[in-house]
Design a protein around this motif. Structure first.
Motif, PDB file in Angstrom:
ATOM      1  N   LEU A  46       0.831  -1.202   0.000  1.00  0.00           N
ATOM      2  CA  LEU A  46       0.000   0.000   0.000  1.00  0.00           C
ATOM      3  C   LEU A  46       0.869   1.257   0.000  1.00  0.00           C
ATOM      4  O   LEU A  46       1.665   1.472   0.912  1.00  0.00           O
ATOM      5  CB  LEU A  46      -0.933   0.010   1.211  1.00  0.00           C
ATOM      6  N   ARG A  47       0.700   2.079  -1.002  1.00  0.00           N
ATOM      7  CA  ARG A  47       1.470   3.323  -1.095  1.00  0.00           C
ATOM      8  C   ARG A  47       0.862   4.444  -0.262  1.00  0.00           C
ATOM      9  O   ARG A  47       1.570   5.346   0.185  1.00  0.00           O
ATOM     10  CB  ARG A  47       1.562   3.788  -2.550  1.00  0.00           C
ATOM     11  N   GLY A  48      -0.448   4.425  -0.074  1.00  0.00           N
ATOM     12  CA  GLY A  48      -1.102   5.546   0.573  1.00  0.00           C
ATOM     13  C   GLY A  48      -1.270   5.425   2.072  1.00  0.00           C
ATOM     14  O   GLY A  48      -1.580   6.412   2.736  1.00  0.00           O
ATOM     15  N   ALA A  49      -1.083   4.235   2.631  1.00  0.00           N
ATOM     16  CA  ALA A  49      -1.276   4.039   4.073  1.00  0.00           C
ATOM     17  C   ALA A  49      -0.053   4.511   4.844  1.00  0.00           C
ATOM     18  O   ALA A  49       1.082   4.245   4.448  1.00  0.00           O
ATOM     19  CB  ALA A  49      -1.547   2.573   4.377  1.00  0.00           C
ATOM     20  N   THR A  50      -0.279   5.198   5.962  1.00  0.00           N
ATOM     21  CA  THR A  50       0.842   5.646   6.788  1.00  0.00           C
ATOM     22  C   THR A  50       1.255   4.600   7.815  1.00  0.00           C
ATOM     23  O   THR A  50       2.400   4.585   8.257  1.00  0.00           O
ATOM     24  CB  THR A  50       0.505   6.951   7.517  1.00  0.00           C
ATOM     25  N   ARG A  51       0.331   3.734   8.202  1.00  0.00           N
ATOM     26  CA  ARG A  51       0.654   2.590   9.052  1.00  0.00           C
ATOM     27  C   ARG A  51      -0.524   1.629   9.045  1.00  0.00           C
ATOM     28  O   ARG A  51      -1.638   1.997   8.667  1.00  0.00           O
ATOM     29  CB  ARG A  51       1.041   2.997  10.470  1.00  0.00           C
ATOM     30  N   ILE A  52      -0.266   0.393   9.492  1.00  0.00           N
ATOM     31  CA  ILE A  52      -1.286  -0.653   9.533  1.00  0.00           C
ATOM     32  C   ILE A  52      -1.431  -1.113  10.978  1.00  0.00           C
ATOM     33  O   ILE A  52      -0.495  -1.664  11.566  1.00  0.00           O
ATOM     34  CB  ILE A  52      -0.913  -1.863   8.642  1.00  0.00           C
ATOM     35  N   LEU A  53      -2.606  -0.864  11.554  1.00  0.00           N
ATOM     36  CA  LEU A  53      -2.890  -1.240  12.936  1.00  0.00           C
ATOM     37  C   LEU A  53      -3.750  -2.495  12.954  1.00  0.00           C
ATOM     38  O   LEU A  53      -4.802  -2.538  12.307  1.00  0.00           O
ATOM     39  CB  LEU A  53      -3.616  -0.106  13.660  1.00  0.00           C
ATOM     40  N   VAL A  54      -3.319  -3.504  13.697  1.00  0.00           N
ATOM     41  CA  VAL A  54      -4.038  -4.777  13.776  1.00  0.00           C
ATOM     42  C   VAL A  54      -4.795  -4.831  15.098  1.00  0.00           C
ATOM     43  O   VAL A  54      -4.197  -4.702  16.178  1.00  0.00           O
ATOM     44  CB  VAL A  54      -3.069  -5.973  13.681  1.00  0.00           C
ATOM     45  N   ARG A  55      -6.099  -5.019  15.017  1.00  0.00           N
ATOM     46  CA  ARG A  55      -6.922  -5.080  16.221  1.00  0.00           C
ATOM     47  C   ARG A  55      -6.818  -6.465  16.852  1.00  0.00           C
ATOM     48  O   ARG A  55      -7.159  -7.471  16.229  1.00  0.00           O
ATOM     49  CB  ARG A  55      -8.367  -4.737  15.870  1.00  0.00           C
ATOM     50  N   LEU A  56      -6.356  -6.493  18.088  1.00  0.00           N
ATOM     51  CA  LEU A  56      -6.123  -7.760  18.780  1.00  0.00           C
ATOM     52  C   LEU A  56      -7.301  -8.192  19.635  1.00  0.00           C
ATOM     53  O   LEU A  56      -7.465  -9.384  19.907  1.00  0.00           O
ATOM     54  CB  LEU A  56      -4.872  -7.647  19.661  1.00  0.00           C
ATOM     55  N   GLY A  57      -8.104  -7.253  20.093  1.00  0.00           N
ATOM     56  CA  GLY A  57      -9.240  -7.618  20.932  1.00  0.00           C
ATOM     57  C   GLY A  57      -9.730  -6.434  21.730  1.00  0.00           C
ATOM     58  O   GLY A  57      -9.141  -5.343  21.701  1.00  0.00           O
ATOM     59  N   SER A  58     -10.812  -6.639  22.463  1.00  0.00           N
ATOM     60  CA  SER A  58     -11.370  -5.571  23.286  1.00  0.00           C
ATOM     61  C   SER A  58     -12.094  -6.165  24.478  1.00  0.00           C
ATOM     62  O   SER A  58     -12.453  -7.352  24.483  1.00  0.00           O
ATOM     63  CB  SER A  58     -12.327  -4.704  22.458  1.00  0.00           C
ATOM     64  N   PHE A  59     -12.294  -5.330  25.490  1.00  0.00           N
ATOM     65  CA  PHE A  59     -13.032  -5.752  26.681  1.00  0.00           C
ATOM     66  C   PHE A  59     -13.536  -4.501  27.396  1.00  0.00           C
ATOM     67  O   PHE A  59     -12.965  -3.415  27.250  1.00  0.00           O
ATOM     68  CB  PHE A  59     -12.151  -6.596  27.617  1.00  0.00           C
ATOM     69  N   PRO A  60     -14.609  -4.636  28.184  1.00  0.00           N
ATOM     70  CA  PRO A  60     -15.099  -3.486  28.942  1.00  0.00           C
ATOM     71  C   PRO A  60     -14.281  -3.281  30.215  1.00  0.00           C
ATOM     72  O   PRO A  60     -13.775  -4.237  30.810  1.00  0.00           O
ATOM     73  CB  PRO A  60     -16.541  -3.874  29.272  1.00  0.00           C
ATOM     74  N   ALA A  61     -14.142  -2.036  30.610  1.00  0.00           N
ATOM     75  CA  ALA A  61     -13.489  -1.704  31.884  1.00  0.00           C
ATOM     76  C   ALA A  61     -13.988  -0.340  32.332  1.00  0.00           C
ATOM     77  O   ALA A  61     -13.967   0.614  31.548  1.00  0.00           O
ATOM     78  CB  ALA A  61     -11.972  -1.699  31.741  1.00  0.00           C
ATOM     79  N   VAL A  62     -14.430  -0.268  33.580  1.00  0.00           N
ATOM     80  CA  VAL A  62     -14.999   0.985  34.078  1.00  0.00           C
ATOM     81  C   VAL A  62     -14.160   1.608  35.191  1.00  0.00           C
ATOM     82  O   VAL A  62     -14.459   2.707  35.644  1.00  0.00           O
ATOM     83  CB  VAL A  62     -16.454   0.778  34.565  1.00  0.00           C
ATOM     84  N   HIS A  63     -13.110   0.899  35.629  1.00  0.00           N
ATOM     85  CA  HIS A  63     -12.197   1.494  36.601  1.00  0.00           C
ATOM     86  C   HIS A  63     -10.827   0.839  36.433  1.00  0.00           C
ATOM     87  O   HIS A  63     -10.681  -0.210  35.782  1.00  0.00           O
ATOM     88  CB  HIS A  63     -12.712   1.365  38.039  1.00  0.00           C
TER      89      HIS A  63
END
Length: 367
Positions: free
Chosen positions: A53-70
């Motif tokens: 990819l010529r136009g992308a400045t970087r590639i971020l790979v999403r590893l996961g997510s979870f809720p957290a309130v504190h």
């Protein structure tokens, strides 16, 4: 390999051009978002995105997510996160956290400390701001999303440029602007104020079908998911057939022309690029078919006095109007008045950030 979501980052305003590039290269696309586009695929597609990819400045790979309130909950869940699936033990890591007032956890520094401690203890990994591997954490509406930056250094650093000018345009931005102007590698390109040659080098590499990331290292090469043998199959040796097209750069600064020639040699496109030291007033169209004139002239913000630039833009307009009939023009500037000093009826694109300066790409077909 399982399918991943990964995000190709680009300057806001140029998402359509990056989307077009990812489509042309056969990536499985998700939805465009502000500042980039989500892609889908396995780790080999992540590697290919960095390479191709010529136009992308970087590639971020999403590893996961979870809720957290504190913070205590963040600490506990960060320790249970499957870091070993992606990170190598003992490899240095840095953590960058962004948050906002929409989340109960809004102190980025405190959140970063918890995640750094979890990675350090689980992976026995040093935490250092100089680490090649960066974990990006976004906390929004009490959801913690964890990604890894697979690129490392910004992808505009192609790995072969040896010299830059006073106010260079980044390679990734130049590539997207070439695409916005309709350039497909099959027509000549002229840059009357080429500086270190970025527009022309990108155009020549596109024409020669060279991979933009062929000469550099990536952060994903330090991850547990990396397979060097499989990666080697994605790296193309050399270019395709030499295209029957040329790219012409001019600048009144002899040092800039020497830099441009050195950069062309380093990028292996010196046979396609022709550079000469001359002012705009002496510009003439090369023999052959019409093509694209594209330039990033001074606009008084970084270099030069804006009051003295109107004559320069006026000269540019007169020279192009008299000798470049049928050519297309792409002009990058931060000042609409300077753009229109060329005398052309121009259309403008969205506002783009060029190294902290807000610019637009102005276009027309020279009649």
């Amino acid at each position: 390999m399982s399918e991943l979501d990964f995000f190709a980052v680009c300057p806001p305003g140029l998402e359509p051009q990056l989307a077009a590039e990812t489509g042309a290269l056969g990536f499985k696309r998700g939805k465009p978002e502000s500042g980039g586009i989500t892609l889908k695929g396995d780790w080999s597609e992540v590697w290919r995105a960095n390479l191709d990819l010529r136009g992308a400045t970087r590639i971020l790979v999403r590893l996961g997510s979870f809720p957290a309130v504190h913070l205590a909950q963040l600490d506990k869940r960060a320790r249970k996160f499957p870091w070993r699936d992606t990170l190598e033990p003992h490899v240095p890591v840095r953590v960058e956290v962004s948050t906002n007032r929409k989340s109960k956890i809004y102190h980025a520094g405190a959140a970063a400390e918890r995640i750094e401690r979890a990675i350090s203890e689980v992976m026995d990994a040093p935490i250092t701001p100089e680490a090649e591997v960066a974990i990006k954490v976004r906390i929004d509406r009490d959801i913690v999303t964890i990604s890894v930056d697979s690129s490392g250094e910004s992808l505009h650093k192609r790995g072969h440029k040896v010299a830059t000018g006073k106010a260079p345009i980044r390679e990734t931005l130049a590539a997207l602007m070439l695409r916005a102007c309709g350039f497909d590698g099959r027509e000549p390109v002229v840059d009357p104020m080429c500086g270190s040659g970025t527009f022309l080098l990108e155009a020549a590499e596109i024409a020669a079908d060279l991979q933009p990331g062929r000469d550099r290292r990536f952060a994903f090469q330090s991850l547990a998911t990396f397979d060097p043998d499989q990666f080697a199959t994605l790296v193309r040796a050399g270019s395709g057939p030499i295209p029957d097209v040329a790219f012409h750069g001019y600048d009144r600064d002899r040092g800039a022309i020497e830099n441009a020639r050195a950069n062309a040699r380093a990028a292996s496109v010196e046979d396609l690029c022709h550079f000469a030291c001359q002012p705009v007033s002496e510009l003439t169209a090369p023999e052959g078919p019409t093509g694209l004139v594209i330039l990033n002239p001074p606009y008084g913000t970084r270099i030069g006095n804006k009051g003295q630039l109107y004559a320069l833009y006026g000269t540019l307009g007169r020279v192009l109007a008299s000798g470049f009939h049928g050519w297309r023009l792409g002009l990058v500037t931060s000042d609409a008045a300077l753009a229109h000093a060329t005398g052309f009826n121009l259309t403008s694109g969205p506002v783009i950030d060029n190294g902290g300066i807000k610019v637009k790409l102005y276009q027309t077909t020279i009649g």
